[in-house]
Design a protein around this motif. Structure first.
Motif, PDB file in Angstrom:
ATOM      1  N   LEU A   1       0.810  -1.304  -0.237  1.00 48.68           N
ATOM      2  CA  LEU A   1      -0.126   0.567   0.075  1.00 48.68           C
ATOM      3  C   LEU A   1       0.850   1.492  -0.106  1.00 48.68           C
ATOM      4  O   LEU A   1       1.428   1.660   1.035  1.00 48.68           O
ATOM      5  N   ALA A   2       0.764   1.624  -1.058  1.00 46.02           N
ATOM      6  CA  ALA A   2       1.712   3.270  -1.617  1.00 46.02           C
ATOM      7  C   ALA A   2       0.502   4.624  -1.264  1.00 46.02           C
ATOM      8  O   ALA A   2      -0.613   4.046  -2.422  1.00 46.02           O
ATOM      9  N   PRO A   3       0.882   5.603  -0.955  1.00 45.21           N
ATOM     10  CA  PRO A   3       0.052   7.334  -1.281  1.00 45.21           C
ATOM     11  C   PRO A   3       0.576   7.384  -3.202  1.00 45.21           C
ATOM     12  O   PRO A   3       1.408   6.494  -4.235  1.00 45.21           O
ATOM     13  N   VAL A   4      -0.804   7.390  -3.619  1.00 46.52           N
ATOM     14  CA  VAL A   4      -0.860   8.618  -5.448  1.00 46.52           C
ATOM     15  C   VAL A   4      -0.344   9.777  -4.960  1.00 46.52           C
ATOM     16  O   VAL A   4      -0.697  10.129  -4.545  1.00 46.52           O
ATOM     17  N   SER A   5       0.548   9.912  -6.181  1.00 49.33           N
ATOM     18  CA  SER A   5       0.464  11.677  -6.015  1.00 49.33           C
ATOM     19  C   SER A   5      -0.501  11.895  -6.474  1.00 49.33           C
ATOM     20  O   SER A   5      -1.671  11.037  -7.244  1.00 49.33           O
ATOM     21  N   LEU A   6      -1.103  13.598  -5.972  1.00 47.34           N
ATOM     22  CA  LEU A   6      -2.279  13.937  -6.254  1.00 47.34           C
ATOM     23  C   LEU A   6      -2.828  13.996  -7.819  1.00 47.34           C
ATOM     24  O   LEU A   6      -3.578  14.154  -8.148  1.00 47.34           O
ATOM     25  N   ASP A   7      -1.942  14.384  -8.317  1.00 53.51           N
ATOM     26  CA  ASP A   7      -1.901  14.919 -10.162  1.00 53.51           C
ATOM     27  C   ASP A   7      -3.212  12.954 -10.602  1.00 53.51           C
ATOM     28  O   ASP A   7      -3.835  13.339 -11.029  1.00 53.51           O
ATOM     29  N   GLU A   8      -2.371  12.084 -10.484  1.00 53.71           N
ATOM     30  CA  GLU A   8      -2.561  10.567 -10.521  1.00 53.71           C
ATOM     31  C   GLU A   8      -4.253  10.457 -10.191  1.00 53.71           C
ATOM     32  O   GLU A   8      -4.420   9.982 -10.090  1.00 53.71           O
ATOM     33  N   ALA A   9      -3.963  10.586  -8.594  1.00 52.31           N
ATOM     34  CA  ALA A   9      -4.845  10.664  -7.580  1.00 52.31           C
ATOM     35  C   ALA A   9      -6.272  10.865  -8.640  1.00 52.31           C
ATOM     36  O   ALA A   9      -7.634  10.251  -8.359  1.00 52.31           O
ATOM     37  N   ARG A  10      -6.359  12.172  -8.735  1.00 52.77           N
ATOM     38  CA  ARG A  10      -7.276  12.921  -9.211  1.00 52.77           C
ATOM     39  C   ARG A  10      -7.881  12.486 -10.804  1.00 52.77           C
ATOM     40  O   ARG A  10      -8.721  12.462 -10.873  1.00 52.77           O
ATOM     41  N   GLU A  11      -6.680  11.932 -11.935  1.00 47.42           N
ATOM     42  CA  GLU A  11      -7.135  11.265 -12.564  1.00 47.42           C
ATOM     43  C   GLU A  11      -7.792  10.178 -12.354  1.00 47.42           C
ATOM     44  O   GLU A  11      -9.182   9.695 -13.464  1.00 47.42           O
ATOM     45  N   LEU A  12      -6.827   9.181 -11.363  1.00 47.83           N
ATOM     46  CA  LEU A  12      -7.949   7.965 -10.961  1.00 47.83           C
ATOM     47  C   LEU A  12      -9.941   8.526 -10.455  1.00 47.83           C
ATOM     48  O   LEU A  12     -10.479   7.284 -10.526  1.00 47.83           O
ATOM     49  N   ALA A  13      -9.212   9.048  -9.433  1.00 48.22           N
ATOM     50  CA  ALA A  13     -10.931  10.473  -9.007  1.00 48.22           C
ATOM     51  C   ALA A  13     -12.194   9.792 -10.329  1.00 48.22           C
ATOM     52  O   ALA A  13     -13.140   9.575  -9.914  1.00 48.22           O
ATOM     53  N   VAL A  14     -11.788  10.626 -11.013  1.00 51.17           N
ATOM     54  CA  VAL A  14     -12.500  10.751 -12.524  1.00 51.17           C
ATOM     55  C   VAL A  14     -13.062   9.867 -13.013  1.00 51.17           C
ATOM     56  O   VAL A  14     -14.111   9.582 -13.545  1.00 51.17           O
ATOM     57  N   GLU A  15     -11.714   8.941 -13.332  1.00 54.98           N
ATOM     58  CA  GLU A  15     -13.069   7.428 -13.873  1.00 54.98           C
ATOM     59  C   GLU A  15     -13.039   7.149 -12.751  1.00 54.98           C
ATOM     60  O   GLU A  15     -14.506   6.609 -13.063  1.00 54.98           O
ATOM     61  N   LEU A  16     -13.344   7.240 -11.037  1.00 60.14           N
ATOM     62  CA  LEU A  16     -14.045   6.678 -10.132  1.00 60.14           C
ATOM     63  C   LEU A  16     -15.611   6.849 -10.366  1.00 60.14           C
ATOM     64  O   LEU A  16     -16.940   6.562 -10.379  1.00 60.14           O
ATOM     65  N   VAL A  17     -15.906   8.246 -10.814  1.00 55.44           N
ATOM     66  CA  VAL A  17     -16.541   8.693 -10.966  1.00 55.44           C
ATOM     67  C   VAL A  17     -17.688   8.199 -11.625  1.00 55.44           C
ATOM     68  O   VAL A  17     -18.608   8.620 -11.755  1.00 55.44           O
ATOM     69  N   GLU A  18     -17.533   8.347 -13.037  1.00 55.08           N
ATOM     70  CA  GLU A  18     -17.326   7.561 -13.923  1.00 55.08           C
ATOM     71  C   GLU A  18     -18.754   6.473 -13.656  1.00 55.08           C
ATOM     72  O   GLU A  18     -19.291   6.374 -14.015  1.00 55.08           O
ATOM     73  N   GLU A  19     -16.883   5.298 -13.154  1.00 56.74           N
ATOM     74  CA  GLU A  19     -18.067   4.818 -12.650  1.00 56.74           C
ATOM     75  C   GLU A  19     -19.023   3.827 -11.768  1.00 56.74           C
ATOM     76  O   GLU A  19     -20.548   3.641 -11.712  1.00 56.74           O
ATOM     77  N   ARG A  20     -18.705   5.035 -10.527  1.00 55.80           N
ATOM     78  CA  ARG A  20     -19.453   4.515  -9.554  1.00 55.80           C
ATOM     79  C   ARG A  20     -19.661   6.135  -8.961  1.00 55.80           C
ATOM     80  O   ARG A  20     -18.673   6.247  -7.727  1.00 55.80           O
ATOM     81  N   PRO A  21     -20.439   7.051  -8.944  1.00 54.15           N
ATOM     82  CA  PRO A  21     -20.290   8.209  -8.269  1.00 54.15           C
ATOM     83  C   PRO A  21     -20.437   8.549  -7.237  1.00 54.15           C
ATOM     84  O   PRO A  21     -21.461   7.889  -6.364  1.00 54.15           O
ATOM     85  N   ASP A  22     -19.319   8.995  -5.889  1.00 54.11           N
ATOM     86  CA  ASP A  22     -19.507   9.127  -4.182  1.00 54.11           C
ATOM     87  C   ASP A  22     -18.537  10.736  -4.454  1.00 54.11           C
ATOM     88  O   ASP A  22     -18.277  10.494  -4.566  1.00 54.11           O
ATOM     89  N   PRO A  23     -19.542  11.265  -3.391  1.00 55.37           N
ATOM     90  CA  PRO A  23     -19.381  12.448  -3.309  1.00 55.37           C
ATOM     91  C   PRO A  23     -18.363  12.414  -2.192  1.00 55.37           C
ATOM     92  O   PRO A  23     -17.467  13.099  -2.222  1.00 55.37           O
ATOM     93  N   ARG A  24     -17.843  11.453  -1.203  1.00 55.45           N
ATOM     94  CA  ARG A  24     -16.281  11.124  -0.716  1.00 55.45           C
ATOM     95  C   ARG A  24     -15.235  11.975  -1.149  1.00 55.45           C
ATOM     96  O   ARG A  24     -14.303  12.097  -1.051  1.00 55.45           O
ATOM     97  N   LEU A  25     -14.969  11.683  -2.939  1.00 55.66           N
ATOM     98  CA  LEU A  25     -14.172  11.940  -3.563  1.00 55.66           C
ATOM     99  C   LEU A  25     -13.872  13.099  -3.685  1.00 55.66           C
ATOM    100  O   LEU A  25     -12.753  14.082  -4.168  1.00 55.66           O
TER     101      LEU A  25
END
Length: 255
Positions: free
Chosen positions: A99-123
């Motif tokens: 388990l390792a932290p993801v850089s903020l830029d990459e995390a934001r890209e992943l968050a966009v992908e997750l929102v498209e699959e399963r929107p969640d306000p916690r993102l």
């Protein structure tokens, strides 16, 4: 020829649990998965988690719960029965990895992908008190009433979640609350020694309907197999008609 009823394979069961169960992070045991119900004082519940098709997992943690260095961790995902049972855990999926932290830029890209699959306000908390981390899997194990099995990343990636994965909970709750007559009729498929117990809907997958018999001496799970694997609501309705023996049964209003 085997008399064993057809069931989803370990990869499919793992994908189904990963898609819907709550998760916690915990230190892994050296050689064996943890025992269900075992006390773990250092468990951490992520704000959000997502298991990807390659078996890696993305978790969102409050900043004050993020370890300063990457480390080996286990993600435990629990498959809970959708109706209140004495023993509600139906299955467990354990993913052990780094388990390792993801850089903020990459995390934001992943968050966009997750929102498209399963929107969640916690993102929206990402970068505002919460950090995204990625678990790179080293091993994966699924455990349920059908046994405990290792799952390779290839088997996990090749499998699909059950077609009724996200509808199952609503349908089974509807069956229990609004169709007690149907539950009573299904009793005829049980062995004589189990027919006096309290019959509850336990699970549904493309291969059959699972029932829990709660009796004084203990609980017993029974699978009622469909004639063939199914994938649509019409096919499900037809199989329930066959099991109940009623040509007019329709499963409606399950959500």
């Amino acid at each position: 020829m085997s008399d064993r009823l057809p069931i989803p394979g370990p990869g499919e069961r793992a994908r189904t649990i990963a898609a819907r169960g709550p998760a916690t992070l915990l230190p892994p045991l050296p050689t064996l998965p943890p025992v269900a119900g075992e006390c773990q004082s250092d468990r951490v519940a992520p704000l959000l988690h997502h298991v990807h098709a390659d078996g890696s997992a993305t978790v969102l943690l409050p900043d004050d719960q993020v370890a300063p260095e990457p480390g080996t961790t286990m993600v435990e995902i629990v498959d809970l029965a959708p109706v209140p049972l004495r023993e509600p855990v139906r299955g467990l999926l354990w993913i052990t990895g780094r388990l390792a932290p993801v850089s903020l830029d990459e995390a934001r890209e992943l968050a966009v992908e997750l929102v498209e699959e399963r929107p969640d306000p916690r993102l929206l908390d990402l970068g505002h008190g919460a950090t995204m981390l990625r678990l790179t899997p080293l091993s994966m194990v699924v455990a349920d009433a059908d046994g405990t099995h290792p799952v390779t990343p290839e088997a996990f990636a090749a499998a699909d979640e059950d077609p009724f994965c996200h509808q199952e909970a609503g349908w089974l709750r509807h069956l229990e609350l609004s169709h007690t007559d149907v539950i009573h009729t299904l009793r005829r498929h049980l062995p004589d020694r189990l027919r006096g117990g309290h019959l509850r809907p336990l699970g549904l997958d493309r291969f059959g309907l699972r029932l829990r018999v709660e009796a004084i001496e203990g609980d017993h799970d029974v699978r009622l197999a469909f004639e063939r694997p199914i994938a649509t609501l019409d096919e499900l309705s037809g199989e329930l008609q066959r099991l109940v023996g009623c040509p007019f049964l329709a499963l409606q209003g399950g959500r």
